[in-house]
Structure formats: C-alpha cells, structure tokens
Design an enzyme around this catalytic site. Structure first.
Site, PDB file in Angstrom:
ATOM      1  N   ARG A 148       3.960  51.599 -45.946  1.00  0.00           N
ATOM      2  CA  ARG A 148       4.793  51.075 -47.036  1.00  0.00           C
ATOM      3  C   ARG A 148       6.254  51.449 -46.839  1.00  0.00           C
ATOM      4  O   ARG A 148       7.150  50.629 -47.061  1.00  0.00           O
ATOM      5  CB  ARG A 148       4.270  51.617 -48.364  1.00  0.00           C
ATOM      6  N   ARG A 157       3.818  50.719 -36.271  1.00  0.00           N
ATOM      7  CA  ARG A 157       3.286  50.301 -37.571  1.00  0.00           C
ATOM      8  C   ARG A 157       2.100  49.350 -37.398  1.00  0.00           C
ATOM      9  O   ARG A 157       1.100  49.460 -38.100  1.00  0.00           O
ATOM     10  CB  ARG A 157       4.399  49.584 -38.352  1.00  0.00           C
ATOM     11  N   SER A 210      38.154  62.581 -51.664  1.00  0.00           N
ATOM     12  CA  SER A 210      38.011  64.000 -51.382  1.00  0.00           C
ATOM     13  C   SER A 210      38.352  64.791 -52.629  1.00  0.00           C
ATOM     14  O   SER A 210      39.167  64.365 -53.443  1.00  0.00           O
ATOM     15  CB  SER A 210      38.964  64.369 -50.240  1.00  0.00           C
ATOM     16  N   LYS A 264      42.792  60.946 -48.922  1.00  0.00           N
ATOM     17  CA  LYS A 264      41.982  60.709 -47.725  1.00  0.00           C
ATOM     18  C   LYS A 264      41.002  59.560 -47.880  1.00  0.00           C
ATOM     19  O   LYS A 264      40.471  59.320 -48.940  1.00  0.00           O
ATOM     20  CB  LYS A 264      41.196  61.975 -47.367  1.00  0.00           C
ATOM     21  N   ASN A 275      37.615  58.806 -46.131  1.00  0.00           N
ATOM     22  CA  ASN A 275      36.615  59.289 -45.186  1.00  0.00           C
ATOM     23  C   ASN A 275      35.538  58.237 -44.930  1.00  0.00           C
ATOM     24  O   ASN A 275      35.129  57.543 -45.850  1.00  0.00           O
ATOM     25  CB  ASN A 275      35.949  60.539 -45.747  1.00  0.00           C
ATOM     26  N   ARG A 299     -10.854  70.548 -37.973  1.00  0.00           N
ATOM     27  CA  ARG A 299      -9.717  70.485 -38.913  1.00  0.00           C
ATOM     28  C   ARG A 299      -8.853  71.712 -38.692  1.00  0.00           C
ATOM     29  O   ARG A 299      -9.350  72.837 -38.711  1.00  0.00           O
ATOM     30  CB  ARG A 299     -10.171  70.430 -40.380  1.00  0.00           C
TER      31      ARG A 299
END
Lengths: 388, 388, 388, 388
Positions: C112, C176, C267, C273, C275, C306
């Site tokens: 999923r 998958r 920031s 700034k 970023n 196990r």
C-alpha cells in the site's frame, strides 16, 4: 612491511598502513607469545622470543592452515613450537587460548597504529590552528544550508575545524590510554590453566606489553573494541567535515582556497584541471568509516565464552578502520599544511553576496556588518585557541 | 506525554520514551528559549517563560509549518512571540538562530533521557552483580563457538555481563557529564548578534540549563553527537550480548535459565510455550543501534556553517537511538531481576558434556577439572566485584 | 490516521506516512485475519471481517499487552475473538501463528505504501524529464570533483537524474510485483495445522489479499524483506543525488537554480535568506536510509523457525524506511516541479570558468567548445528520453 | 594473482579472491583500454592490447602515482602510452576519462567475480536441496524464539535454506545480466570527445567486453552499484542464516548436525573440541556485509558530474563485498556438502521436548503430532523442490 597496493596511495596514505598490515598483525601475535613466556618465567623465554619474529614465518602458509581451525593462532603456535625446539615448545602458549593472543594482538596493533595516527591528526589540528591565527580577521561569508548568511571570518571556520579534530584526537588518546588492555583468560576465561598465578600474569603481561590490565578477561565484553571503533569513526567524521569544507571552498565558482601542492591534482582527460586531491581523498577514506563502525558494534553481541562468527568478523573491519582513519588524517594534514587561502576572493564573494541581499532586504544591513562579525569572531578564535 | 504506540510496549519500554517524544522535544526547545531570555536579562523573561509550555502549543500545527522553512523552530518562535504579546516578543529568540535552539534542545533531551536510561542500565549491572555473587561457585559449561569447552561458573559469566554493562554505563555517564553542552552562536556562529555579550551568554545559558559550556559554538563540530551516539550504541551492544546469552541458556535443550515473570511469554499458536520475552525484546531493540550510529556518524560531515541535510537527518536517529537504548536497558533490567537459574541443570549439562569429551579424549581430564575452574573463577568474580 | 508529529512535516512528507502508521499496521493485520477466515470458508467470515476494523481497537492497549508476549498479534487476536462472540471466535486466527499475520501485514503495508511512493518517485522522474526536454540545449559547466571541467547541458544533467530515479522506481515496482507475498505456515511453518488444506490456503490467501504466493512459507527466508529494503535504499540514493545537485546549483555563488515555492525557505535569524528547503529535506530523509537498510540486512540472520530478536527488530526500520523514502520522493517531486532554472547564469558561469582555464591553458580550447558539447549532449538526452 | 594474506584462508576463501585482487582490477582497467582502442578502430589496437597486460605493470608504483592525481588510471594510461610507443600513444585512452575506465573495470571485475561466486552459491543451494530430499521425512523439533515449538522435518528446514539461497542467487544473476554495463562518457559525460561516434562506441564497447549497453553514461547514476551491492548483501544474509542454523544445531547440547571434514575444527587450547569452522567462517564473512552495503548506498550521493570523495570511497567496499560474499558462499558450500545429520538425535531431542511440554500441557498433544507434521512438511518440500 607489505608492498603498497594499487589503491593504497589514495586509501592507505601515511604510516598507519605499515602498522596494520599482515606483518604487523603477525608480529603483534608473536610479541604476545614471547611476553607470555617471559612473564610465566619460562627458562626458555629468550629463545622463544628469538623465534617470535614475523620474518621467520610464512604468513600465507599460516593463513592457509588458519582456515582449517578458524583462526591463525593455532598454526602460528605450531610454527613457533617447531622452531623453538622440543624442550622449549611446552612453554610456548602455555595455558593460553587463541583468543587471548589475537585479542591482545589487536590491542597492540591498535596501540601502535594510533601513534602515527594521532601524530597526523594532531598535526591537522595544528595546521587548522595556524590557519585560524593567520586568518583571525579575514572576513568571509558564513554559509548556512549552502546559502550566504552573515559574515564570519576564515579564522573562525578554521578554529572550528581545530575544535572538532582536537575533540576526536582527545577521545582517541583517551581510548588508547584507558581502554587498550591485555586479554588473558585461557580456554574459557577462568585463568584456571595458570593455577593461582592467573591474576599476577594478567598484571605482568600488561606491564610487559605496555597495555592496560583489565579487572577481568574481556573476551566476552567487547566494549573496548566498540569504544576504539567509535573513536576512529569520530575522527573520520571530524576529518571529513574539514575536507568537505575545503572541497566546497575550492569550487571554481567560489575559489577561496586551493590545495597548494603543485605536483598534484591533474586529470586524465583534462590536464588543465586543478583538483583538491588531498581533501577528496580525505573524504574517500572518511566516508567508509560509519559502515565499519556499525559492523564492529554489531560484533559486540557474541555467544557465551567465544562468539561463533562475530569475533572473527572483527579482524578486518578493525584493521580497515585503523588504516582508513590513519589515511584520512595523513591526507588532511597534507591538505591543511599546504592550503592556499585567497583572502581577497573571500572579501569579494562576501561583498557580492551582501549586495545581492541588500538589493532586496535593505533592513538586513545590521546583520551584514563585517566589522562586528570580525570582532566577535576574533574573540571566539582567541578563546578557542587559548583553551585548546 | 504522547500515547504509547502499537509497538512501543516492545520497542520503547521504560521511562525514556516519555523523555524523547514530541512533547519532550518541544518542551526542551521552549526551555532553551525561556533560558535565553532569562540570561539576556529581559524584563519579560518571566512572562516568556510562562508562555514556554509545550501544552500551550500544537505540535502538529508547528510540524506542518516547520515543513515550509525546514525546521520547527521558526514556527515555534512565532507562536511564542504571539502568545507573549508585542512588547515581549522582541526578547524572544533574540540573536539566536534555529540551530542554536534545536542543538541545545537535543542536548537537554539527551541529558534528561539519560537519567532513567542510566538507572535501568545500572540496575541491569546490579542484577548481574547479584547473580554473580549468588552463583560465585555454580559450575557450568564454558562454551566457545557454541561448543562446550571447559568448566566455568555462572558467577563468572554474570560478572562478565556486569563488566560490559558497567563499562557502557560509565562511558554514557562520562558523555553526559562532559560532552552535553549548550549551543549558541547566532546566525552563523560568531555570536556577533549579542554584541560583546556572547561569551558571557554562553556561560550563563550553560549554567541555567545545567549543560556544559563549550569553548566555541559547536554547530559545525558534531563530535558531541557522535560520542553520544557511539556510547548509546555501545550500551546496546553490551545489553545485546547479555540478552543473547540468556536466550541461548534458555533454549529448550539447555534450560539453564528461565525468565521468571509468569505472566509473560505466551504464544498465539502455542499456549504451552514459555518464551524469554524480555531477553528477546532487549535484542530487538539493541539490534537496531549500529545502523543508527552509522547514520549519525555520517551526519558529522555537514557543509560550512549549517549542513544542508546532514543536520536535519540527525533528529530522528538520535531520538530513536535514545529510545531504543532506554528500552533495551529497561527490558534487560526486567530480564535479569527475574532470572531463574537452574544450577542443577548447569551441573548436569556440564557433566554430560564432559563425559562425552572424555570418552574420546581421556587426556582432557585436567582441563575439565571442575574444582580448579570454580576456584579460579571465584577469584575473578571477587576481583571484578571489588573493582566495580 | 495518526496526527502528524513535530518533525513529520519535514521527515514524513506525502501520502506514505498514513500508509505506515500504527493504524495502517493494525488494519493490515486485521485484513489478514479477515482474509484468513474467508479463505478457510468460515461461516462467520463476514462477522469476523466486520470486527476487523482498526478503529474498533485501542492501539495503545494492544501495545501494552504486546509487551507481555513479545508481539502485538496475540492481544489483537484476543480482542477480535472477544468482539466477534464465542461461536465465531474459534474461526479467528485458526491454524495461524503470530508471525504469519505480522509478516503478511508487513507485505500489505509495503504494498500500500509503495502506491503513493511510486507515484511521487515517478512524478519526480517526470519532472526531471520535462526539465531535460526544456533544457535540451542549455549549456552549463560540467563539474567533476566540484571543479568546472568541460561544457555539458542542463538537459543532460536532468536526464541523468531521470535515469537514476527511473531505475530505482523500476526496481521498486519489480519488488512490489514479484516479491511481496503472503506468509502462512502455522506454528513452525509446516502448514500442518491446516491439514492437507495448507497449500490451497496459501494460494487463496494470496489471491484474496492481492499479494504473491510463495512456493514455501518464508518466515525463515528474509530475502523478500532484504530486497524491499534495498530497493528503498536505492530510491533514497537516487533522490539524494538529485537533491544534492540542486543544493549545489542553488549556492549563492552558483545561483543556477532556485526553488520556486515563494512561501517557503525562510530563516529564523535571517529573513532575507531563500533556502532550498525541498532539496535539503529530500537529503535529510534520504541520508537516513543506508543505516536502516544495513539493519534490515542484518536481521536476515534469524534463528531456526523464528528469530529471537532479529525478526522483531525489522518492524520499525522497515516502517521508517518506507516513510523516509516516501518523504524523500514527495519532497523531490515538489522540488523538481517548482525548480526555476537560470539559463543565463549557467552560460555566464560557464563562460567565466572557461576564460579562467584558457588564460592558463590555451590548448584546452577544443575541450571547451560549447557547440560540440551541446550537440553531443542533446543526442544523449533524446536517446535517454526515447528509451525511458 | 596476489599471495593470500594471513586471514584470507578464513575471510577470502574460494575463487573470488583472485578475481578481485589488485592484479584483477589492473587487468580489468587494461582490458577496457584495449577494447576502447579496438572499437575506435585504431590501427594500433593490437599493439595496444599487447601492452595492456597487468604483469607488465608495477601495481605498487602505479598506486604511488595514483595518490598524486586521486585515481590509478592517470598513471596507468601514462605507462601504457610509454610502452606502446609514440605513434600508438595517442590512440590510448582517446576521448575517455578516468572514471570511464574505472567504472567499466568495476563492472568487469564484478562480472568475473560473480562467476565463481554464483557457482558456490548455487552449489550451496544444491547441497541444501540434496539434504532436503534425503531428509524429507526426518522429524525434528521446530524451534521458535529458540524454544521447541511443534515438530517439523529437517527436510523442511533444509529446503527453506535452499529457497533463501536460490532467491539471492537469482537476484545476483539478474543484476549480473541486466545491470552490469559499460561506462563511457568522456570528461563530463557528453561523449563530445568522440564526435558523433559516441553512441556507437557505447554499443560496441559493451559488445566487446560482454557487458550491457546503457541508455546514458551512468557516471552520475550509481543505481547499478547499489543494486549489485544490495544483491551481494542479500546473498550474505541468506548464507548467514543457514550458517547460523548449523552453528545452533551443532551445539553440544543439541548435536543434531556436525561438520564432516575431519581435518578441521581443532582448538589451540582444547584439542578435544570439534568446532563447526565452516559455518562459523561463513558467518564471519557474512556479518561484514550490511555495513559495506550501507557505505555503498551512501556513496550514491555524489556531486554533479563526478563525486569528490563518494566515488573514490566505492572501490574498496565493493571489492571487499565481492570477496566476502564469495568467501561466505565457498564456506557454506563446504559446510553443507559435508554436513553430517544425526537423525536419531533429532528424534530424541524432539521426543524429550514434547514430553516436557505434555507434562504441563496435555492439551498440546495434537499440535505435537509428528505424523501430521511430517506429512505436511513433505508436501511443502516436494512443492519447493519442484518449483525451484
């Protein structure tokens, strides 16, 4: 000392390589056997010591026999016993088990390798300190998240490098002094094979080999190896940080530093390029450390009185980690001792970046004041250099 | 304190969980902001402190805003400023940068988490010591490479457990005392934003928060995080070793120990089984440490004055490593404090194994002498308990 | 779906978080129980399915009880049996063991989670392809070892990003499709508890849950988990590479790209700034993957039918790895879909770098020919886009 | 072929060692240079090929020179050019860059090493299959969490080993076939230095060397290395699982299997011991893999057109991972081909364990029915052997 391999120039620079190669391991094991005979007061101790010379043995043949029993000590003992003669043979390896020899040899190898390693790490820190002093007031752009932020000085950056390197070196030196101890326990760690003499032997063997004396045989307690590995990993991280900064500062578009060795840095396709080979090689070595530390931490979990796989899995990662850390330190020393700093370019880059900011944010002016930054940074540089 | 999750009973046992959850991180950041205002002598320090309460904030909303700027401090500061009112707002976070708050908070979180963690680790070592005393002369088979070798005592095995746990605890306590320090540097680490006041603030903030005072802002030097991570990894290794031995001794065919908690250990398919759940869970936690330590060592290599990814990658592994080590220590304490030792079965297994050996190797008789082994082992147990 | 945590905005972006949280795991386990009753032809299958709803259960309470037995399935089965009533209770979990449920649930959770994860990874690759098309002829400096080397195009760089992302996505899709299979074996993997019906149940359960049918119960063979983990690690590496390039190109001194989301990137200390938060966050997530993959590879080595610790140590790293990879993919998609490319600055940087080289190495002229480079690169871009 | 080292008997067993040593790497690089001249249609191709012989070069000297430029290709090219004479020299390495040669050589080395590695892995799986057939109906205790659970057969256990080994081998073979491709791009990956001829050369070089042809030069896309590393790590995990079971079954107290090689397994302190050296050595090799895989995954994140450290950090971990996986496979083959199974002891252990359970849980009788378990397990064995 073994011949250097194809990649050893890059991945095994410096004096550590010779301290951790097969010959060094072999000699360390032999030194333990010789010391053991000595502290047991064997009348044959001298002749045993005489036979405990790595160059008298054939590492390859020992290695092949080692495969049959799962460790190299069994054939080594056999070889020493053969060469020492029948009378003395019984005094070779008396009461000891393979792991006693190998674990103590590992400590010896580490102790010896840490000598040059700490020299190079210390010299790297020293070179960083020298850069910090010289550039105490050299303004440059501070860069956070790889964006120009506010001014700093190159001195502050360099003294930060120093601090990291010194912390790592201090920790390594501490581990070397406090945690590298002899291992002696006999077949399952009781010292029973030595009669009541066990504890005294533990003490004498430690003194003879210049290693620590443990309260208990530590074959089942791998915290010593773990601390050694972690300290090496820390040193690689500290070195890698510095090298990373150098690589970034050396970028064509930044060009604030340049590795000074004129004989180095060429390219097979582009003879015009000047690559920061020392910094790059530091990183190449340092990058490999975290995985090796993880392996050694994983090996702490061994079964009962001797691990069935986890112990044997320590030998190569430990060797490799010592070698790579030594190489990283040697490269970094070379890098920092020859680093050319372009203070003008630092100023220029800082000015350009600030102008760009101020075009859009006039109110950032105070933050970008260079004089304040230099003064504050210089105070920190002095403070860090004093306290080093 | 957050609700425990589906797997927290197994993977986050004990008191550390509550010290490292979102609320704990949030409170730690708020404590730093409050302390900062205090040491800066803000007249609003008290009202700021009053607003710096995690339960007044919405962690989820902060988290969502954090995504926009890349760290949770920006929205946290905004929220505190809003709640504290316009006059005091300017004194919130004055001169600081996000990393100052987060790094110092990380140190606070670690400091607080290490309290219960060291309690549980110490209690585990204490339980091992108690087993060693009680079984000082309980003979059992020493097992190397999972084969019966020569006799040891259960006391010797248990005191070996103690030694490893104590070494790890000592290292962790050392890191806690010497390496957990405040971080304060301002935008790029110069302390310039605090005028000449920076170094004093560093010192006062450390005193206020009960953390160490660094020579230099350490935002670029991650050796502190590395040493913390390594010490946690070492503790997990030491705990994992003990748990591994317990699991092996509890095997149906060996049956020399049994976890004593009668309410635990059932199976969904086999109600008749008695599983050593505490030892197994110790291992489940401890096994995850080496990879996390490697991640944190890798994060040491950050760019310039703030790493663009490596810094942000530290938060979760550090949290997880504290939680898992705390959980391993809590499980191990439970395991050892309730461990039932079947001394008769130990004798019986030893006798059977020895008989088998002697059928084929009559000359091994001396090695298998139980009396000698017990005497030698008892000496070692006493020695290790004295020196602890 | 659980509330997002303080750092989830950064470290758990996107739709995967909801697919791997406690509720998702719980529902997956319940789905397995419901399907098991169904394929066993229980007359109570519908009412069992009706009770197999995560929201009817209390994850925290289950977690607390899980600690007593070492896994959450035992209390979950008890809870479902209680709610379903006495007659149907016997048909709940009939013949199964805890690991059957948890392992199959892990596969369901992964299946999923890989849905949205592959969407985001695919969209990232698509965005890279779009950049490649758009900048098929945008010349820029090729940079080796972070030094300007010879000209390339931005299209070539972007199509290289695409190739890496597509390779990683292809591998994940393959895992998958081919490797996510149901686990059903009963107490120790013989299927004996199902009578002769075992193999049919294996097949029907697989069909019911949309997972693969294994030749053999795979509780002892963790290659499926290993391949899943490795493919996630590969995706993180591919994403991290792209994000790293973006961060470098966005440097103030390079300024060839800029993250386009105007609401982001501020920031706390420096409002001026900008970023590259998305690229940085991608790296923050991706950096954590190698250590987690190592942990999961280490967990392959479990004992007999196990593992006593290694199995239980898989749950959190697997969850975390799915979440971080999903987050990295979601961040990278955001980054690339909003990436602003400054072609002029690319040209300008290239020109400056070339001039600098030519001042010292006039003979490098041919290598620096932009037209040849653009033509050759465009051919490669077309080729790679065609073959995608 | 280099001399085996001191620990190579244990850690580098089998034929892979010779395929990955310095000589093998050197020859692979030379093979690439020779092939490049050939596909470029150089009239000197034959004489170049004649000079491209590893034994004509001095690996140590190349290594020393490599340190100056950061990789071994630059001095290698110089050496070949010198030996081939002035006219042909210009056709050596024409248009290529160091990374082209090294990356393609890495693929060649891997391709060659995977030959014997897959042989040994396949033979291990074959030996497991043979054990499964032979012990299709040999009842033994199934053990979960190291506690006896319900009966299984040794055939089922062995066929589970086979499944894991086969899955890992299949994945490795797939990577070998689909993902080992030539790398050719020139200085920064445009193929511009080859004129319009680049794509054809890519194709011809692939055909000449027996490697795949990539859509794009992959110097910046390390997914191939990542998949190779992961598949090797998976093989180590699968091998380590089997070896772990053997070590546990060979315990003195269990004694259900014994390694059959009578010449092996001695101890330096206890000549009476019979240690499962092959299984232990398998684990010693396999344990080192996860850390190396993590390192290689971390190296995926390189800067721009050539990484400044991450690329160079791949060489040794990749070599080591190939060697260790080869060694693990060779040891495991030896282990399984000589494994002595004590079916009587299996029965005896199962009987004792069941009696113990039944004393306390008479209602567990059905679960412990041996006949049902054998029948069910035999069905599964047949099914797995058929589908292999």
């Amino acid at each position: 000392m073994s011949e250097p391999g194809l990649l050893d120039g890059i991945l095994a620079r410096g004096a550590v390589r010779a301290e951790v190669d097969d010959g060094a391991w072999l000699q360390a094991m032999l030194d333990v056997e010789a010391a053991l005979a000595r502290v047991q007061g064997s009348p044959h101790a001298d002749s045993i010591a005489g036979c405990c010379q790595a160059e008298l043995l054939d590492a390859g043949r020992l290695g092949a026999e080692a495969a049959r029993v799962g460790n190299p000590v069994v054939p080594l003992v056999r070889a020493v016993r053969e060469s020492v003669g029948r009378d003395a043979a019984v005094d070779v390896h008396r009461g000891a088990t393979s792991q006693d020899i190998l674990d103590t040899a590992a400590m010896l190898v580490a102790h010896r390798a840490l000598g040059p390693l700490l020299d190079d790490l210390g010299a790297s820190a020293g070179a960083a300190a020298a850069l910090a002093e010289r550039h105490r007031e050299t303004a440059m752009a501070g860069r956070t998240l790889l964006q120009q932020a506010v001014p700093i000085t190159f001195g502050l950056k360099a003294v930060g490098w120093m601090t990291g390197l010194k912390a790592a070196a201090a920790r390594l030196a501490e581990v070397r002094r406090d945690r590298l101890a002899v291992q002696l326990g006999g077949a399952a760690g009781t010292l029973a094979a030595f009669g009541g003499d066990g504890p005294r032997l533990l003490s004498d063997l430690a003194a003879d080999l210049g290693l620590g004396e443990p309260a208990l045989p530590w074959h089942t307690d791998r915290t010593r190896i773990a601390e050694l590995a972690a300290a090496l990993g820390e040193a690689c991280g500290a070195a890698g940080k510095v090298a990373g900064d150098v690589v970034l500062l050396a970028q064509t578009e930044v060009a604030e530093v340049r590795e000074g060795d004129p004989s180095a840095g060429g390219s097979s396709a582009m003879p015009h390029k000047h690559n920061p080979v020392a910094a790059i090689s530091t990183r190449a070595c340092a990058n490999q450390a975290p995985g090796l530390v993880a392996t050694l931490l994983g090996c702490m979990v061994g079964e009962h009185e001797r691990a069935a796989g986890a112990w044997q899995a320590e030998w190569r990662p430990l060797t490799e980690l010592l070698r790579l850390t030594g190489s990283a330190a040697a490269w970094l020393r070379h890098c920092l001792e020859h680093l050319e700093v372009d203070a003008e370019r630092m100023t220029e880059n800082l000015r350009r970046g600030s102008e760009q900011v101020l075009r859009e944010h006039a109110d950032a002016k105070d933050m970008l004041d260079v004089g304040d930054a230099v003064a504050a940074a210089a105070t920190l540089v002095d403070r860090a250099l004093e306290r080093r």
